[in-house]
Design a protein around this motif. Structure first.
Motif, PDB file in Angstrom:
ATOM      1  N   LYS A 150       0.959  -1.136  -0.174  1.00  0.00           N
ATOM      2  CA  LYS A 150      -0.137   0.043  -0.113  1.00  0.00           C
ATOM      3  C   LYS A 150       0.601   1.390   0.104  1.00  0.00           C
ATOM      4  O   LYS A 150       0.426   2.195  -0.694  1.00  0.00           O
ATOM      5  N   SER A 151       2.045   1.007   0.607  1.00  0.00           N
ATOM      6  CA  SER A 151       2.775   2.483   0.855  1.00  0.00           C
ATOM      7  C   SER A 151       3.785   2.519  -0.854  1.00  0.00           C
ATOM      8  O   SER A 151       3.869   1.637  -1.397  1.00  0.00           O
ATOM      9  N   PRO A 152       4.089   3.452  -0.921  1.00  0.00           N
ATOM     10  CA  PRO A 152       4.544   3.990  -2.317  1.00  0.00           C
ATOM     11  C   PRO A 152       5.887   3.013  -2.602  1.00  0.00           C
ATOM     12  O   PRO A 152       6.823   2.846  -1.483  1.00  0.00           O
ATOM     13  N   ILE A 153       6.022   2.673  -3.861  1.00  0.00           N
ATOM     14  CA  ILE A 153       7.159   1.739  -4.017  1.00  0.00           C
ATOM     15  C   ILE A 153       8.629   2.552  -4.007  1.00  0.00           C
ATOM     16  O   ILE A 153       8.502   3.920  -4.255  1.00  0.00           O
ATOM     17  N   GLY A 154       9.605   2.278  -3.461  1.00  0.00           N
ATOM     18  CA  GLY A 154      10.777   3.045  -3.182  1.00  0.00           C
ATOM     19  C   GLY A 154      10.855   3.638  -1.724  1.00  0.00           C
ATOM     20  O   GLY A 154      11.766   3.847  -1.249  1.00  0.00           O
ATOM     21  N   SER A 155       9.720   3.421  -0.879  1.00  0.00           N
ATOM     22  CA  SER A 155       9.552   3.807   0.352  1.00  0.00           C
ATOM     23  C   SER A 155       9.917   2.367   1.250  1.00  0.00           C
ATOM     24  O   SER A 155       9.456   1.280   0.963  1.00  0.00           O
ATOM     25  N   PRO A 156      10.221   2.567   2.573  1.00  0.00           N
ATOM     26  CA  PRO A 156      10.328   1.456   3.506  1.00  0.00           C
ATOM     27  C   PRO A 156       8.939   0.887   3.685  1.00  0.00           C
ATOM     28  O   PRO A 156       7.945   1.754   3.477  1.00  0.00           O
ATOM     29  N   ILE A 157       8.850  -0.346   4.005  1.00  0.00           N
ATOM     30  CA  ILE A 157       7.506  -1.002   4.094  1.00  0.00           C
ATOM     31  C   ILE A 157       6.891  -0.422   5.534  1.00  0.00           C
ATOM     32  O   ILE A 157       7.664  -0.197   6.473  1.00  0.00           O
ATOM     33  N   GLN A 158       5.532  -0.509   5.384  1.00  0.00           N
ATOM     34  CA  GLN A 158       4.847   0.038   6.663  1.00  0.00           C
ATOM     35  C   GLN A 158       3.708  -0.988   7.161  1.00  0.00           C
ATOM     36  O   GLN A 158       3.694  -1.866   6.353  1.00  0.00           O
ATOM     37  N   LEU A 159       3.344  -0.672   8.413  1.00  0.00           N
ATOM     38  CA  LEU A 159       2.389  -1.789   8.895  1.00  0.00           C
ATOM     39  C   LEU A 159       1.107  -2.085   7.950  1.00  0.00           C
ATOM     40  O   LEU A 159       0.715  -3.011   7.945  1.00  0.00           O
ATOM     41  N   LYS A 160       0.579  -0.885   7.300  1.00  0.00           N
ATOM     42  CA  LYS A 160      -0.574  -1.026   6.350  1.00  0.00           C
ATOM     43  C   LYS A 160      -0.190  -1.822   5.208  1.00  0.00           C
ATOM     44  O   LYS A 160      -1.075  -2.553   4.661  1.00  0.00           O
ATOM     45  N   ASP A 161       1.011  -2.278   4.852  1.00  0.00           N
ATOM     46  CA  ASP A 161       1.359  -3.091   3.815  1.00  0.00           C
ATOM     47  C   ASP A 161       1.235  -4.499   4.344  1.00  0.00           C
ATOM     48  O   ASP A 161       0.993  -5.444   3.473  1.00  0.00           O
ATOM     49  N   ILE A 162       1.085  -4.788   5.579  1.00  0.00           N
ATOM     50  CA  ILE A 162       1.334  -6.261   6.123  1.00  0.00           C
ATOM     51  C   ILE A 162      -0.210  -6.695   6.550  1.00  0.00           C
ATOM     52  O   ILE A 162      -0.869  -7.392   6.362  1.00  0.00           O
ATOM     53  N   MET A 163      -0.753  -5.641   7.302  1.00  0.00           N
ATOM     54  CA  MET A 163      -2.188  -5.674   8.169  1.00  0.00           C
ATOM     55  C   MET A 163      -3.408  -5.362   6.993  1.00  0.00           C
ATOM     56  O   MET A 163      -4.090  -4.791   7.160  1.00  0.00           O
ATOM     57  N   GLN A 164      -3.410  -6.336   5.777  1.00  0.00           N
ATOM     58  CA  GLN A 164      -4.364  -5.971   4.758  1.00  0.00           C
ATOM     59  C   GLN A 164      -5.505  -6.930   4.969  1.00  0.00           C
ATOM     60  O   GLN A 164      -4.876  -8.018   5.311  1.00  0.00           O
ATOM     61  N   PRO A 165      -6.950  -6.547   4.891  1.00  0.00           N
ATOM     62  CA  PRO A 165      -7.627  -7.572   4.913  1.00  0.00           C
ATOM     63  C   PRO A 165      -7.612  -8.528   3.695  1.00  0.00           C
ATOM     64  O   PRO A 165      -7.139  -8.203   2.659  1.00  0.00           O
ATOM     65  N   GLY A 166      -8.078  -9.806   3.793  1.00  0.00           N
ATOM     66  CA  GLY A 166      -7.794 -10.662   2.693  1.00  0.00           C
ATOM     67  C   GLY A 166      -8.594 -10.484   1.244  1.00  0.00           C
ATOM     68  O   GLY A 166      -8.163 -10.923   0.551  1.00  0.00           O
ATOM     69  N   ARG A 167      -9.500  -9.351   1.505  1.00  0.00           N
ATOM     70  CA  ARG A 167     -10.127  -9.112   0.340  1.00  0.00           C
ATOM     71  C   ARG A 167      -9.043  -8.595  -0.551  1.00  0.00           C
ATOM     72  O   ARG A 167      -9.367  -8.308  -1.957  1.00  0.00           O
ATOM     73  N   GLU A 168      -7.918  -7.787  -0.044  1.00  0.00           N
ATOM     74  CA  GLU A 168      -6.979  -6.936  -0.813  1.00  0.00           C
ATOM     75  C   GLU A 168      -6.183  -8.167  -1.389  1.00  0.00           C
ATOM     76  O   GLU A 168      -5.299  -7.650  -2.327  1.00  0.00           O
ATOM     77  N   GLN A 169      -6.029  -9.431  -1.442  1.00  0.00           N
ATOM     78  CA  GLN A 169      -5.095 -10.316  -1.889  1.00  0.00           C
ATOM     79  C   GLN A 169      -5.238 -10.180  -3.448  1.00  0.00           C
ATOM     80  O   GLN A 169      -6.080 -10.068  -4.192  1.00  0.00           O
TER      81      GLN A 169
END
Ligand SMILES: O=P(O)(O)OC[C@H]1O[C@](O)(COP(=O)(O)O)[C@@H](O)[C@@H]1O
Ligand SMILES: [Mg+2]
Ligand SMILES: [Mg+2]
Length: 345
Positions: free
Chosen positions: A150-169
């Protein structure tokens, strides 16, 4: 898009049994107009590691890779040697490929941040599912979920990249190491199954466009925990018995799920006193299978809501899981709601 009578139609070609997985991935890439090939390459990386794990699984008894590893994982479960071997193999394949920025694994306490800020994808994986069956030669598996960060490419990963609901797969799948080795996956355009041809080292399309029967005659639950079930679950299982349904429980989620996906049926791992939130993990077990079953016309619920709508709060969070043929999941949900309302009166 037929250009000549002799040129096969791409769509029917894609679904012709016997086509290799690699060719299928190429053909299906055209389903995604903005596809850059990275997701396809990520799927290939996962498949490569699965081939190696398949080889290790087949010779587990010979090569002294059965048995306990002598450590416990973050869930307090004793790790089997093959859990660790599979985890290493998938970690390597996912980090080498270059498409992944972060990994969540059952065998890793924390998120693996690959320090690859150009990586677009996050992978959640159960490297070896059904660990209690490794040493007794019963089918086991690997389960994986893929998300776009979810976070911009090129930036460090954030919690929002990991804690995504399954419908985002964007993709999910499993490998079943059984009497034959199969890969079943979806990228949101249906579910397809591939069988591994050992001597050629290739997966071939064997189960195109899998559709889960709307109902079935099989229920899968660990009856040894019956005394810990809530009333709604107990009532539903009782009704299955009264209807003379078949009880089938392998104790490997992937294998129980796969049988019920093809034949029709329901797998239940409800909340118990030992596991008040259920046993199975949301991020790397329930979400992937929920995406697949919904793509095949089935359902997945935690008893109260759609698994794919559950907002993750912790990496290894558990969830009750009721999954399989749509009508059967609806029935058990109704039984749960009915009996929980009865208790309150
Ligand atoms: O032994 P139980 O309590 O019935 O639990 C079996 C379930 O636990 C699991 O083994 C958990 O998965 P792991 O083996 O990946 O930890 C599932 O595959 C299986 O469905
Ligand atoms: Mg598992
Ligand atoms: Mg596991």
């Amino acid at each position: 898009m037929k250009t000549s009578p002799f040129q096969p139609d791409q769509t029917s070609l894609a679904y012709s049994v016997g086509i290799t997985l690699d060719r299928f991935i190429k053909l299906k890439q055209s389903d995604f107009p903005f596809a850059s090939g990275e997701l396809s390459q990520l799927l290939r990386d996962i498949v490569l590691a699965a081939k190696i794990v398949n080889r290790e699984t087949n010779r587990a008894g010979l090569a002294n890779i059965g048995g306990a590893f002598g450590q416990t994982n973050v869930q307090g479960e004793e790790q089997q040697k093959l859990d660790v071997i599979a985890n290493i193999r998938f970690m390597r394949a996912l980090s080498k490929g270059g498409e992944v920025c972060a990994i969540v694994s059952e065998e890793e306490d924390a998120v693996i941040d690959l320090q690859n800020n150009s990586g677009k994808y996050v992978v959640a994986i159960d490297p070896l599912d059904g660990s209690s069956n490794i040493d007794v030669n019963i089918s086991i598996g690997t389960i994986f979920s893929i998300y776009r960060r979810k976070s911009p490419i090129g930036s460090p990963i954030q919690l929002k990249d990991i804690m995504q609901p399954g419908r985002e797969q964007v993709a999910a799948g499993y490998v079943l190491y059984g009497s034959s080795t199969m890969l079943v996956y979806t990228t949101g355009c249906g579910v397809n199954g591939f069988t591994y041809e050992n001597s050629l080292g290739e997966f071939f399309l064997s189960h195109p466009d899998i559709q889960a029967p709307k109902t079935g005659n099989i229920y899968s639950i660990n009856e040894g925990l019956q005394l810990e079930w809530e009333k709604g679950i107990a009532a539903y299982i009782q009704s299955c018995k009264e209807r003379k349904m078949q009880s089938r429980y392998i104790g490997s989620l992937v294998a129980d799920f796969h049988r019920n996906l093809l034949k029709g049926g329901i797998y239940l791992y409800p909340a118990t006193q030992k596991n008040p939130s259920g046993k199975l993990r949301l991020l790397y077990e329930a979400n992937a299978l929920a995406f697949i079953i919904e793509q095949a016309g089935g359902k997945a619920s935690d008893g109260k809501q759609r698994i794919l709508d559950v907002q993750p709060e912790s990496l290894h969070q558990r969830t009750p899981l009721l999954i399989g043929s749509a009508q059967m999941v609806e029935e058990v949900e109704q039984s749960v709601v009915l009996h929980s309302s009865l208790v309150t009166v």
